[in-house]
Design a protein around this motif. Structure first.
Motif, short mmCIF file in Angstrom:
data_model
loop_
_atom_site.label_atom_id
_atom_site.label_comp_id
_atom_site.label_asym_id
_atom_site.label_seq_id
_atom_site.Cartn_x
_atom_site.Cartn_y
_atom_site.Cartn_z
N ILE A 455 20.22 91.15 0.23
CA ILE A 455 20.73 89.82 -0.14
C ILE A 455 21.62 89.93 -1.36
O ILE A 455 22.70 89.32 -1.43
CB ILE A 455 19.55 88.86 -0.40
N ARG A 456 21.21 90.73 -2.35
CA ARG A 456 22.03 90.90 -3.55
C ARG A 456 23.37 91.54 -3.20
O ARG A 456 24.42 91.11 -3.69
CB ARG A 456 21.27 91.75 -4.58
N TRP A 457 23.34 92.58 -2.33
CA TRP A 457 24.60 93.23 -1.96
C TRP A 457 25.50 92.28 -1.18
O TRP A 457 26.72 92.26 -1.36
CB TRP A 457 24.32 94.48 -1.12
N ALA A 458 24.89 91.45 -0.33
CA ALA A 458 25.69 90.52 0.47
C ALA A 458 26.44 89.56 -0.44
O ALA A 458 27.63 89.29 -0.25
CB ALA A 458 24.79 89.76 1.44
N ARG A 459 25.76 89.05 -1.44
CA ARG A 459 26.40 88.10 -2.34
C ARG A 459 27.46 88.78 -3.20
O ARG A 459 28.52 88.21 -3.49
CB ARG A 459 25.33 87.43 -3.20
N LYS A 460 27.18 90.00 -3.63
CA LYS A 460 28.16 90.73 -4.42
C LYS A 460 29.42 90.98 -3.61
O LYS A 460 30.55 90.83 -4.12
CB LYS A 460 27.56 92.06 -4.90
N LEU A 461 29.25 91.34 -2.36
CA LEU A 461 30.41 91.58 -1.49
C LEU A 461 31.18 90.29 -1.25
O LEU A 461 32.42 90.27 -1.27
CB LEU A 461 29.94 92.17 -0.16
N GLU A 462 30.47 89.21 -1.00
CA GLU A 462 31.15 87.92 -0.76
C GLU A 462 31.98 87.50 -1.96
O GLU A 462 33.11 87.02 -1.82
CB GLU A 462 30.11 86.85 -0.42
#
Length: 724
Positions: A455-462
């Motif tokens: 979830i953290r990586w997804a938000r960072k990528l977004e």
């Protein structure tokens, strides 16, 4: 790919029925003429063996027993043996959190359906209690009777509080006062304070104190903070368990009270996730809510030190609401996952010899100024990588990093199932997006026990402008794919990577995996269609060079297995060799049984669970099953077929399990060249050589070490060094 999937059964051990015939028209894929279709007599001969499937839970326990046998092996380096004890403990924790919890959930829900092995959930659970108790006792005995004395001989001492000298006790007293005491929170139990919630896998002290004036006794719980090292370093490579330090200074927590009893205990809870995606507008929000619920899952195991007072134990059992069968009394210390810290000590003399992966030879010749031009190498020919022997950083990681920096690259698409906390892969995708490239990352945020990280990586990528996709409703996206679209003088070219392991630079040094780097046009087109399917709307279910679950992996492999039967019956060369983490799916197993009944040689290299019974007269006489465990975790999935004298091989992400074949997006790729097929065949030749050290499975489900003298992984390391 259609989006309809079979119903999800908790634990995935429901018999979904054998699939033994290829689907209509499927024979076009492999050019088998005529296609083999088992007739009524063949199916009747198969159905005569009603007990032809081993129990998957028992098979998993046998796998973890093999891990324990590595810890018992005095020929292995001492700190590696300690690490295998830690791995055993972690494995068993997950088994209880997921598999045992699933069985209990099914029993509570009244889903008393027999598994493929013919057992009811309650029967399976009863065998698990007995099997795990024996293994946990054996695990504790290995630690106490073998590892601790052996470490002591090497100058590494794991001691209890009573063994500390005066200076060490003074040091611990200062440490407790300065760092540990401020973090502790004693939780009392009385009419004004209900029994506290005990979080899963936490280490706790059950404390009984008495008021000196009234004589009244009280119960309290003190959580051992997980933020500190499991074993407190005293200097000179001496260590004491953290709970011993806390237990000796409890008067600081309960001033004016008499500390009567102190006992260590640990609770394991149901921590499997159930996310109702269809009812959630926002999958991230639904998953975050479910992660919070996970912390409050029902208990499935209580571990206590064997010296625990009966009254304290009775209180814990009553308040936690567990049965006596779920209580495991063990010699302390509990929670030996902390042995990873001991195994990490700077004592190279007690570890495996240092190993540094090297750049794949097909990539090395095109190095310039220390950098690998991966695109140039891929244009010269397909590259089959074998990690960790081939460096991940100078191949897959470099592929993504070079794509991010290359001005001719227009787009990058990649799946991310698990990755490391400081992932250079994620950083490269962010760099590419910030440079204006079209970047799509399919992040599987339901990857078990990695949900929060993802979830953290997804938000960072977004936030960096990457198009983040979460896959298809009802399916986990487990395939390992990366595609780079590059503008070149002769037009647009696709470069692809298809692997068996995650895009994780850290585990790539420990996990054995295959990966294909290729500029093959047909494979590139298939991968492009698959990405479009995952990010948009598509009903494409057939691919030229891929098998994709949940549509075609099972059917395609069963068809390929039947093709070997046709070759054998026609007098052509035929042989089936599979390498996987687990072989459980009844459809695939039944196809292998039919092949064996027809006389086709079958060899399975299975790291973990195997529900197939080899060597059974009339059923599986030509089947051989081996398991290799060692320094690296055998993780690749390989499917090799003799194919009438024109061998073919597939690699990919799918294990032979219901969840992989029915409830995940998986991808297998047919290796495009003879050299890649030969490399896979060489590995299987080594794995099944008579003198290769391995465990072998018999028809009753027992695994026995064959006494082989050749370590397969050591042999592959030596071969890699010879190539330098």
């Amino acid at each position: 790919m259609t989006h309809d999937v079979l119903p999800s059964h908790a634990g995935g051990s429901i018999d979904e029925g054998p699939l033994v015939a290829p689907p209509p028209g499927a024979s076009e894929t492999f050019d088998v003429e005529p296609p083999y279709v088992p007739g009524p007599e063949a199916l009747a001969a198969l159905d005569a063996f009603a007990d032809r499937f081993l129990d998957r839970e028992q098979s998993w326990l046998h796998f973890n027993q093999r891990v324990l046998e590595l810890a018992e092996d005095a020929s292995l380096p001492l700190l590696e043996r300690a690490r295998f004890l830690a791995i055993f403990a972690s494995n068993l924790d997950e088994f209880f959190m997921v598999r045992v919890a699933g069985l209990k959930r099914r029993i509570a829900a009244g889903v008393a359906v027999r598994s493929a092995s013919g057992h009811l959930p309650k029967e399976v659970l009863e065998t698990i209690w007995a099997g795990t108790r024996e293994l946990m006792d054996r695990h504790a005995a290995v630690f106490r009777d073998q590892i601790i004395p052996a470490l002591r001989e090497e100058g590494i001492e794991l001691v209890r509080w009573a063994d500390l000298d005066e200076d060490e006790q003074k040091y611990c007293k200062k440490l407790f006062k300065a760092r540990i005491f401020p973090v502790l929170t004693p939780l009392a139990v009385d009419p004004a304070h209900p029994f506290p919630y005990i979080s899963g896998l936490s280490l706790n002290l059950a404390v009984v104190v008495r008021h000196p004036k009234t004589g009244k006794e009280h119960f309290a719980r003190v959580k051992v903070p997980p933020i500190f090292d499991r074993f407190v370093a005293l200097g000179n490579q001496r260590f004491v368990p953290l709970e011993d330090v806390i237990g000796e200074h409890l008067k600081k927590l309960f001033p004016g009270m008499e500390v009567l009893k102190v006992h260590t205990f640990r609770v394991t809870r149901n921590e499997d996730l159930e996310v109702e995606e269809d009812d959630a507008e926002n999958l991230l929000a639904a998953l975050e809510k479910e992660l919070l619920r996970r912390k409050f899952g029902p208990p499935v195991r209580l571990e206590v030190e064997e010296s625990m007072d009966p009254e304290v134990l009775a209180l814990l059992v009553s308040e936690l609401g567990i049965s006596e069968a779920e209580v495991f009394d063990l010699p302390g210390p509990l929670d030996l996952r902390g042995l990873h810290d001991i195994a990490d000590l700077d004592r190279d003399d007690l570890k495996y010899d240092a190993f540094v992966p090297s750049t794949n030879r097909q990539l090395a010749p095109v190095e310039s100024a220390g950098a690998v031009d991966v695109f140039k190498a891929m244009r010269r020919g397909d590259v089959l990588l074998h990690h960790p022997y081939d460096s991940f950083s100078t191949s897959v990681q470099r592929f993504i990093e070079q794509a991010a920096a290359d001005p001719h690259v227009l787009a990058i698409k990649q799946t991310l199932y698990r990755t490391s906390g400081d992932s250079p892969i994620v950083d490269a995708l962010i760099d590419a997006a910030e440079a204006g490239k079209q970047v799509m990352a399919l992040v599987e945020i339901k990857a078990r026990f990695d949900e929060s990280n993802n979830i953290r990586w997804a938000r960072k990528l977004e936030h960096a402008g990457v198009h983040v996709v979460y896959g298809l409703v009802g399916l986990k996206t487990h395939c390992k794919l990366a595609m780079v679209v590059r503008d070149e003088p002769d037009g647009i070219r696709r470069y692809t990577h298809i692997g068996t392991g995650n895009y994780n630079p850290k585990t790539a040094r420990l996990y054995e995996d295959f990966g294909l780097l290729t500029a093959d046009e047909a494979i590139g087109e298939d991968v492009a269609h698959l990405f479009n399917n995952l990010s948009g709307f598509s009903n494409k279910a057939k691919y030229a060079e891929l098998l994709v679950a949940p549509d075609s992996v099972r059917d395609g492999l069963v068809e390929q297995i039947h093709g070997e039967v046709a070759h054998h019956l026609a007098g052509r060369p035929a042989r089936i060799r599979l390498k996987a983490n687990s072989v459980v799916d009844e459809g695939v197993i039944d196809a292998l049984y039919l092949a064996s009944q027809a006389g086709v040689p079958v060899q399975l290299l299975v790291r973990g669970i195997c529900a197939l019974r080899p060597g059974v007269p009339g059923l599986s006489e030509t089947v051989e099953v081996r398991s290799v465990l060692g320094r690296f975790l055998e993780h690749s999935r390989v499917f090799s077929f003799e194919n009438g004298g024109a061998p073919v091989a597939w690699i990919g992400s799918a294990d032979m399990m219901h969840r992989n074949l029915d409830r995940r997006v998986e991808a297998l790729v047919r290796l495009p060249g003879e050299a890649q097929v030969a490399k896979v065949r060489d590995l299987m030749d080594l794995a099944f050589a008579p003198d290769t050290s391995a465990w072998e499975l018999d028809g009753d489900g027992a695994w026995t070490h064959n006494g082989g003298s050749v370590d397969m992984q050591a042999e592959l390391i030596a071969a890699q060094r010879r190539k330098r």
